[in-house]
Design an enzyme around this catalytic site. Structure first.
Site, mmCIF file in Angstrom:
data_model
loop_
_atom_site.group_PDB
_atom_site.id
_atom_site.type_symbol
_atom_site.label_atom_id
_atom_site.label_comp_id
_atom_site.label_asym_id
_atom_site.label_seq_id
_atom_site.Cartn_x
_atom_site.Cartn_y
_atom_site.Cartn_z
ATOM 1 N N THR A 13 0.814 -1.213 0.000
ATOM 2 C CA THR A 13 0.000 0.000 0.000
ATOM 3 C C THR A 13 0.851 1.269 0.000
ATOM 4 O O THR A 13 1.996 1.259 0.490
ATOM 5 C CB THR A 13 -0.898 -0.004 1.259
ATOM 6 N N ASP A 14 0.271 2.368 -0.467
ATOM 7 C CA ASP A 14 0.968 3.660 -0.404
ATOM 8 C C ASP A 14 1.029 4.195 1.031
ATOM 9 O O ASP A 14 1.788 5.116 1.323
ATOM 10 C CB ASP A 14 0.300 4.692 -1.335
ATOM 11 N N GLU A 15 0.236 3.596 1.938
ATOM 12 C CA GLU A 15 0.198 4.116 3.316
ATOM 13 C C GLU A 15 1.528 3.925 4.039
ATOM 14 O O GLU A 15 1.786 4.583 5.049
ATOM 15 C CB GLU A 15 -0.923 3.452 4.119
ATOM 16 N N TYR A 41 -1.985 -0.426 11.022
ATOM 17 C CA TYR A 41 -2.121 -1.103 9.719
ATOM 18 C C TYR A 41 -0.908 -0.835 8.839
ATOM 19 O O TYR A 41 -0.249 -1.760 8.348
ATOM 20 C CB TYR A 41 -3.402 -0.645 9.002
ATOM 21 N N LYS A 72 2.080 -3.357 7.402
ATOM 22 C CA LYS A 72 2.364 -3.545 5.971
ATOM 23 C C LYS A 72 3.817 -3.171 5.672
ATOM 24 O O LYS A 72 4.490 -3.824 4.879
ATOM 25 C CB LYS A 72 1.415 -2.697 5.106
HETATM 26 P P1 NAD Z 1 -9.829 -7.328 2.232
HETATM 27 O O1 NAD Z 1 -9.834 -7.005 3.680
HETATM 28 O O2 NAD Z 1 -11.026 -7.046 1.410
HETATM 29 O O3 NAD Z 1 -9.484 -8.873 2.027
HETATM 30 C C1 NAD Z 1 -8.487 -9.529 2.753
HETATM 31 C C2 NAD Z 1 -8.673 -11.035 2.539
HETATM 32 O O4 NAD Z 1 -7.609 -11.698 3.250
HETATM 33 C C3 NAD Z 1 -9.991 -11.576 3.105
HETATM 34 O O5 NAD Z 1 -10.589 -12.430 2.185
HETATM 35 C C4 NAD Z 1 -9.573 -12.319 4.364
HETATM 36 O O6 NAD Z 1 -10.433 -13.400 4.683
HETATM 37 C C5 NAD Z 1 -8.170 -12.791 3.977
HETATM 38 N N1 NAD Z 1 -7.317 -13.028 5.145
HETATM 39 C C6 NAD Z 1 -7.100 -12.197 6.197
HETATM 40 N N2 NAD Z 1 -6.283 -12.767 7.097
HETATM 41 C C7 NAD Z 1 -5.943 -13.983 6.581
HETATM 42 C C8 NAD Z 1 -5.114 -15.044 7.033
HETATM 43 N N3 NAD Z 1 -4.467 -14.962 8.210
HETATM 44 N N4 NAD Z 1 -4.991 -16.139 6.260
HETATM 45 C C9 NAD Z 1 -5.650 -16.231 5.071
HETATM 46 N N5 NAD Z 1 -6.459 -15.266 4.600
HETATM 47 C C10 NAD Z 1 -6.599 -14.146 5.341
HETATM 48 O O7 NAD Z 1 -8.542 -6.590 1.643
HETATM 49 P P2 NAD Z 1 -8.330 -5.879 0.231
HETATM 50 O O8 NAD Z 1 -8.846 -4.506 0.302
HETATM 51 O O9 NAD Z 1 -8.787 -6.802 -0.837
HETATM 52 O O10 NAD Z 1 -6.735 -5.772 0.214
HETATM 53 C C11 NAD Z 1 -5.941 -6.838 -0.306
HETATM 54 C C12 NAD Z 1 -4.485 -6.473 -0.165
HETATM 55 O O11 NAD Z 1 -4.219 -5.256 -0.845
HETATM 56 C C13 NAD Z 1 -4.043 -6.253 1.285
HETATM 57 O O12 NAD Z 1 -2.749 -6.789 1.426
HETATM 58 C C14 NAD Z 1 -4.019 -4.741 1.427
HETATM 59 O O13 NAD Z 1 -3.068 -4.334 2.383
HETATM 60 C C15 NAD Z 1 -3.607 -4.321 0.033
HETATM 61 N N6 NAD Z 1 -4.072 -2.993 -0.383
HETATM 62 C C16 NAD Z 1 -5.398 -2.685 -0.363
HETATM 63 C C17 NAD Z 1 -5.824 -1.448 -0.829
HETATM 64 C C18 NAD Z 1 -7.272 -1.067 -0.849
HETATM 65 O O14 NAD Z 1 -7.586 0.070 -1.210
HETATM 66 N N7 NAD Z 1 -8.204 -1.939 -0.509
HETATM 67 C C19 NAD Z 1 -4.889 -0.520 -1.297
HETATM 68 C C20 NAD Z 1 -3.529 -0.848 -1.245
HETATM 69 C C21 NAD Z 1 -3.129 -2.113 -0.823
HETATM 70 O O1 DAU Z 2 -4.148 3.966 0.475
HETATM 71 C C1 DAU Z 2 -4.343 2.580 0.387
HETATM 72 C C2 DAU Z 2 -5.189 2.112 1.546
HETATM 73 O O2 DAU Z 2 -6.516 2.556 1.279
HETATM 74 C C3 DAU Z 2 -5.163 0.601 1.751
HETATM 75 O O3 DAU Z 2 -3.870 0.198 2.082
HETATM 76 C C4 DAU Z 2 -6.147 0.185 2.853
HETATM 77 O O4 DAU Z 2 -6.191 -1.224 2.942
HETATM 78 C C5 DAU Z 2 -7.514 0.709 2.492
HETATM 79 O O5 DAU Z 2 -8.422 0.420 3.528
HETATM 80 C C6 DAU Z 2 -7.468 2.212 2.250
HETATM 81 O O6 DAU Z 2 -7.172 2.904 3.482
HETATM 82 P P1 DAU Z 2 -7.884 4.300 3.868
HETATM 83 O O7 DAU Z 2 -7.808 4.483 5.313
HETATM 84 O O8 DAU Z 2 -7.389 5.391 2.980
HETATM 85 O O9 DAU Z 2 -9.367 3.934 3.375
HETATM 86 P P2 DAU Z 2 -10.800 4.232 4.035
HETATM 87 O O10 DAU Z 2 -11.809 3.880 2.988
HETATM 88 O O11 DAU Z 2 -10.936 3.628 5.382
HETATM 89 O O12 DAU Z 2 -10.778 5.814 4.198
HETATM 90 C C7 DAU Z 2 -10.608 6.663 3.065
HETATM 91 C C8 DAU Z 2 -10.647 8.082 3.576
HETATM 92 O O13 DAU Z 2 -11.987 8.397 3.991
HETATM 93 C C9 DAU Z 2 -9.775 8.337 4.781
HETATM 94 O O14 DAU Z 2 -9.243 9.641 4.709
HETATM 95 C C10 DAU Z 2 -10.740 8.224 5.979
HETATM 96 C C11 DAU Z 2 -12.034 8.740 5.382
HETATM 97 N N1 DAU Z 2 -13.281 8.134 5.921
HETATM 98 C C12 DAU Z 2 -13.346 6.777 5.985
HETATM 99 C C13 DAU Z 2 -14.497 6.160 6.450
HETATM 100 C C14 DAU Z 2 -14.587 4.665 6.549
HETATM 101 C C15 DAU Z 2 -14.340 8.929 6.282
HETATM 102 O O15 DAU Z 2 -14.258 10.186 6.201
HETATM 103 N N2 DAU Z 2 -15.479 8.324 6.734
HETATM 104 C C16 DAU Z 2 -15.601 6.980 6.843
HETATM 105 O O16 DAU Z 2 -16.668 6.488 7.274
#
Ligand code: NAD
Ligand code: DAU
Length: 334
Positions: free
Chosen positions: A122-124, A148, A152
């Site tokens: 992630t970019d975080e 988180y 990562k």
């Molecule tokens: P998600 O939370 O939707 O899915 C995570 C999946 O991993 C789930 O199906 C869960 O059951 C499985 N899981 C969790 N713990 C596990 C374990 N111990 N063993 C096996 N399976 C397990 O997550 P996502 O949003 O699809 O993100 C996927 C990946 O991408 C993550 O590594 C996250 O850090 C990264 N990522 C997500 C975003 C985003 O915007 N969602 C952005 C950047 C990076």
């Molecule tokens: O940047 C990549 C990341 O993006 C991933 O690594 C994470 O897995 C993914 O969850 C996401 O993280 P964020 O914290 O950026 O996503 P979230 O959707 O939780 O929040 C997006 C923005 O919106 C953040 O600034 C917080 C704000 N927010 C979020 C929620 C859930 C609100 O204002 N209200 C809300 O209810």
């Protein structure tokens, strides 16, 4: 190619499995997922009879299971993680367990069999940007600020250490905020959208002027695929969506798309340690691998709204059960 996908029942992992099975019918996929609250096999219902696809319920920390699966695959694509920042603030332990120890277990087994390993990050990990600062790129120093992002970051460092120390053939990607089909409705876009469809208010943290870069999930899947097939071993690629916007802009777009007004917005207490801005410079993957995002934010949001409108049963089921307790603890209401 035989691909072991971890976390394939989650949001991005399930989109990736659909993408690969459509683009490469000769590839096979084993999806290892322990089905946490975020894992949902409904996301994969349309491929469960595909002979190229197999689901295994299990934990990435289960070394015996992992050994048998890694031994049989050509590549590991590692999505499995605890992924929600707010949950990491409420309870960091699971994040360290899965994101750090789980990744470590996978790496150890990949090392035993010298298997190609792609790590999805992630970019975080880069921390928080000032409004006018240049976007993150592959050379940006790490500065994670939530449990988180720290977990990562730890896993990214381990993956790189296995490349440098043991010569494990790894690649990494750090991407921005994904959105699209199957997005779990605890995250901003699907939470806002489904709340509006339920005639509820949208919780906006703080002043709502935090900035995220939004990447349509299909574009992310295509980027991972390109890295898997053409990426240089040992390298990291930053993946962005060309979609930097303030949160409030995103919420107002959704209001417009659903014919609502700003009375549906509720400003709530800010997230502790809330990162102000993320932005990605994706020059490297564009120039070296020819990838760039193809779905504009306007198109992606319209497609996402249409998907959630069409798949009401999916998100209504997801929003029941454990999710209701989480939502109540987070926002003090159901
Ligand atoms: P998600 O939370 O939707 O899915 C995570 C999946 O991993 C789930 O199906 C869960 O059951 C499985 N899981 C969790 N713990 C596990 C374990 N111990 N063993 C096996 N399976 C397990 O997550 P996502 O949003 O699809 O993100 C996927 C990946 O991408 C993550 O590594 C996250 O850090 C990264 N990522 C997500 C975003 C985003 O915007 N969602 C952005 C950047 C990076
Ligand atoms: O940047 C990549 C990341 O993006 C991933 O690594 C994470 O897995 C993914 O969850 C996401 O993280 P964020 O914290 O950026 O996503 P979230 O959707 O939780 O929040 C997006 C923005 O919106 C953040 O600034 C917080 C704000 N927010 C979020 C929620 C859930 C609100 O204002 N209200 C809300 O209810």
């Amino acid at each position: 190619m035989k691909i072991l996908v971890t976390g394939g029942a989650g949001f991005i992992g399930s989109n990736f499995i659909h993408f690969i099975l459509e683009q490469y019918p000769e590839d096979s996929i084993v999806n290892l997922d322990n089905l946490t609250y975020a894992g949902n096999l409904e996301n994969l219902a349309s491929v469960e009879d595909n002979t190229q696809y197999r689901f295994i319920k299990g934990d990435i920390g289960d070394v015996v299971l992992i050994d048998s699966l890694v031994a049989q695959c050509d590549v590991v694509v590692h999505f499995a993680a605890e992924s929600h920042v707010d949950r990491s603030i409420l309870g960091p332990e699971a994040f360290v367990q899965t994101n750090v120890f789980g990744t470590f277990t996978l790496l150890e087994v990949a090392r035993k069999y010298s298997k190609r390993f792609h790590h999805v990050s992630t970019d975080e990990v880069f921390g928080s940007l000032e409004r006018d600062a240049p976007a993150f790129n592959e050379a940006t120093p790490y500065d994670p600020r939530s449990p988180y992002s720290a977990s990562k970051a730890a896993s990214d460092h381990l993956v790189r250490a296995y490349f440098h120390t043991y010569g494990l053939p790894v690649t990494l990607s750090n991407c921005s905020n994904n959105y699209g089909p199957y997005h779990f409705p605890e995250k901003l876009i699907p939470l806002a959208l489904t709340n509006l469809l339920e005639e509820k208010k949208v919780p906006v943290y703080g002043d709502g002027r935090q900035i995220r870069d939004w990447l349509f999930v299909e574009d992310h899947c295509r980027a991972i695929d390109v890295i898997l097939r053409q990426g240089k071993i040992g390298e990291t690629y930053c993946i962005g969506g060309n979609g930097e916007r303030e949160n409030i802009w995103i919420v107002e777009q959704l209001l417009t798309l659903l014919g609502k007004d700003t009375s549906s917005i509720e400003y709530v207490t800010d997230r502790p340690g809330h990162d102000r801005r993320y932005a990605i410079d994706f020059t490297k993957i564009r120039t070296e691998l020819g990838w760039e995002p193809s779905v504009s934010l306007a198109e992606g949001l319209a497609r996402t709204v249409a998907w959630f409108q069409k798949n009401e049963n999916w998100w209504k089921r997801v929003k029941s059960g454990e999710y209701q307790q989480y939502y109540a603890s987070q926002y003090g209401k159901s």
